[in-house]
Scaffold this motif. Sequence first.
Motif, PDB file in Angstrom:
ATOM      1  N   VAL A  44      58.482  28.783  76.919  1.00  0.00           N
ATOM      2  CA  VAL A  44      59.713  29.100  76.189  1.00  0.00           C
ATOM      3  C   VAL A  44      59.388  29.599  74.784  1.00  0.00           C
ATOM      4  O   VAL A  44      59.960  30.592  74.305  1.00  0.00           O
ATOM      5  CB  VAL A  44      60.633  27.867  76.119  1.00  0.00           C
ATOM      6  CG1 VAL A  44      61.806  28.116  75.174  1.00  0.00           C
ATOM      7  CG2 VAL A  44      61.156  27.512  77.513  1.00  0.00           C
ATOM      8  N   ILE A  45      58.453  28.930  74.115  1.00  0.00           N
ATOM      9  CA  ILE A  45      58.084  29.320  72.753  1.00  0.00           C
ATOM     10  C   ILE A  45      57.482  30.728  72.740  1.00  0.00           C
ATOM     11  O   ILE A  45      57.814  31.553  71.878  1.00  0.00           O
ATOM     12  CB  ILE A  45      57.108  28.295  72.152  1.00  0.00           C
ATOM     13  CG1 ILE A  45      57.859  26.996  71.841  1.00  0.00           C
ATOM     14  CG2 ILE A  45      56.433  28.840  70.891  1.00  0.00           C
ATOM     15  CD1 ILE A  45      56.978  25.873  71.330  1.00  0.00           C
ATOM     16  N   THR A 101      62.511  31.476  61.467  1.00  0.00           N
ATOM     17  CA  THR A 101      62.373  31.188  62.901  1.00  0.00           C
ATOM     18  C   THR A 101      61.048  30.498  63.214  1.00  0.00           C
ATOM     19  O   THR A 101      60.971  29.690  64.143  1.00  0.00           O
ATOM     20  CB  THR A 101      62.492  32.474  63.740  1.00  0.00           C
ATOM     21  OG1 THR A 101      61.647  33.489  63.179  1.00  0.00           O
ATOM     22  CG2 THR A 101      63.925  32.968  63.788  1.00  0.00           C
ATOM     23  N   ASP A 102      60.008  30.781  62.435  1.00  0.00           N
ATOM     24  CA  ASP A 102      58.736  30.080  62.627  1.00  0.00           C
ATOM     25  C   ASP A 102      58.923  28.579  62.413  1.00  0.00           C
ATOM     26  O   ASP A 102      58.399  27.753  63.163  1.00  0.00           O
ATOM     27  CB  ASP A 102      57.679  30.573  61.626  1.00  0.00           C
ATOM     28  CG  ASP A 102      57.452  32.070  61.690  1.00  0.00           C
ATOM     29  OD1 ASP A 102      57.720  32.667  62.751  1.00  0.00           O
ATOM     30  OD2 ASP A 102      57.008  32.632  60.680  1.00  0.00           O
ATOM     31  N   VAL A 103      59.680  28.258  61.366  1.00  0.00           N
ATOM     32  CA  VAL A 103      59.914  26.860  61.019  1.00  0.00           C
ATOM     33  C   VAL A 103      60.817  26.182  62.049  1.00  0.00           C
ATOM     34  O   VAL A 103      60.550  25.056  62.483  1.00  0.00           O
ATOM     35  CB  VAL A 103      60.534  26.768  59.603  1.00  0.00           C
ATOM     36  CG1 VAL A 103      61.063  25.365  59.333  1.00  0.00           C
ATOM     37  CG2 VAL A 103      59.494  27.149  58.556  1.00  0.00           C
ATOM     38  N   VAL A 104      61.876  26.868  62.456  1.00  0.00           N
ATOM     39  CA  VAL A 104      62.809  26.287  63.424  1.00  0.00           C
ATOM     40  C   VAL A 104      62.105  25.999  64.751  1.00  0.00           C
ATOM     41  O   VAL A 104      62.245  24.908  65.327  1.00  0.00           O
ATOM     42  CB  VAL A 104      64.017  27.218  63.646  1.00  0.00           C
ATOM     43  CG1 VAL A 104      64.873  26.717  64.810  1.00  0.00           C
ATOM     44  CG2 VAL A 104      64.853  27.301  62.383  1.00  0.00           C
ATOM     45  N   GLY A 151      55.386  21.823  63.005  1.00  0.00           N
ATOM     46  CA  GLY A 151      55.278  21.215  64.330  1.00  0.00           C
ATOM     47  C   GLY A 151      54.496  19.927  64.304  1.00  0.00           C
ATOM     48  O   GLY A 151      54.902  18.925  64.910  1.00  0.00           O
ATOM     49  N   ALA A 152      53.363  19.914  63.595  1.00  0.00           N
ATOM     50  CA  ALA A 152      52.521  18.723  63.542  1.00  0.00           C
ATOM     51  C   ALA A 152      53.230  17.569  62.847  1.00  0.00           C
ATOM     52  O   ALA A 152      53.216  16.427  63.332  1.00  0.00           O
ATOM     53  CB  ALA A 152      51.212  19.044  62.833  1.00  0.00           C
ATOM     54  N   SER A 194      59.157  21.527  56.126  1.00  0.00           N
ATOM     55  CA  SER A 194      59.827  22.781  56.495  1.00  0.00           C
ATOM     56  C   SER A 194      60.255  23.554  55.261  1.00  0.00           C
ATOM     57  O   SER A 194      60.027  24.773  55.144  1.00  0.00           O
ATOM     58  CB  SER A 194      61.050  22.483  57.370  1.00  0.00           C
ATOM     59  OG  SER A 194      60.682  21.830  58.565  1.00  0.00           O
ATOM     60  N   PHE A 195      60.892  22.855  54.322  1.00  0.00           N
ATOM     61  CA  PHE A 195      61.328  23.509  53.083  1.00  0.00           C
ATOM     62  C   PHE A 195      60.130  24.053  52.314  1.00  0.00           C
ATOM     63  O   PHE A 195      60.167  25.192  51.804  1.00  0.00           O
ATOM     64  CB  PHE A 195      62.100  22.520  52.214  1.00  0.00           C
ATOM     65  CG  PHE A 195      62.488  23.077  50.875  1.00  0.00           C
ATOM     66  CD1 PHE A 195      63.599  23.890  50.739  1.00  0.00           C
ATOM     67  CD2 PHE A 195      61.725  22.798  49.742  1.00  0.00           C
ATOM     68  CE1 PHE A 195      63.949  24.431  49.505  1.00  0.00           C
ATOM     69  CE2 PHE A 195      62.063  23.327  48.504  1.00  0.00           C
ATOM     70  CZ  PHE A 195      63.181  24.142  48.389  1.00  0.00           C
TER      71      PHE A 195
END
Length: 245
Positions: free
Chosen positions: A37-38, A202-205, A153-154, A190-191
């Motif tokens: 999916v990713i 979108t990379d972060v989401v 992600g980590a 993320s911020f």
Amino acid sequence: MPFLTRWDDDSSRPSIGSALRDAAVRAVLPGVAVFAVIVGIGWVIMEPLRGFEAENGVSRWFQDRRTPTGETVTKFMSMIGNTEYVIAVGVLVALLVLWRTRQWWFAIVPILAISLQATIFVIATAVVGRPRPTVERLDPAPPTSSYPSGHVGASTALYVSFVLMATRLQNVVARRVLITLCVLAPLAVSFARLYRGAHHVTDVVVGLVNGLVCALLAWGYLRRDPAGATVTDGTGREPAAQSRA
């Protein structure tokens, strides 16, 4: 069986072989689907959307609002998502949980979560190969591409695992404080990654989703059967072997 109480409802000790089989079937195989999916989303970004250049506007918005204080604070916030930090904290907590519970099959949950996330991330970022935002980056760019965010992600996989593990704490104040801090940690990362020009939105989401799903898969990796559970002596030992569904 309730998802959150699965480790309390059945504390029976699995064999190493059965735990490995469960991990393969209940975590690794679903992880392959997550990876697909990713990569599929990444392909859409890179091909039909031609890299989704509009996201660079968001990155420039963050760049225009940088301050010396913000750069200092976000440097620390980003650091808690570093691979070395995540691995070190994950191992230390796993050892602490093992010492307190004597349940190795429970203690490895955060290790499984970050390992699964890392595998999906490393392969996906190599396949998609998305360039990083067209702004000044405050950190040296790692060799991986921009999509998805490995830091996010980590940290999400690690701290969501801690949130789930913390639900077993009996002390209400400690449980609430720990859960709150662990929820805030990946949001801070993320911020910081957006602020410091390392990733597109979108990379972060997608990094958040990857870490969250991997944490949930790790939490549910072992089959549990409350009907076959026994009362342990508090160390994870039980008087007789138990059958598991």
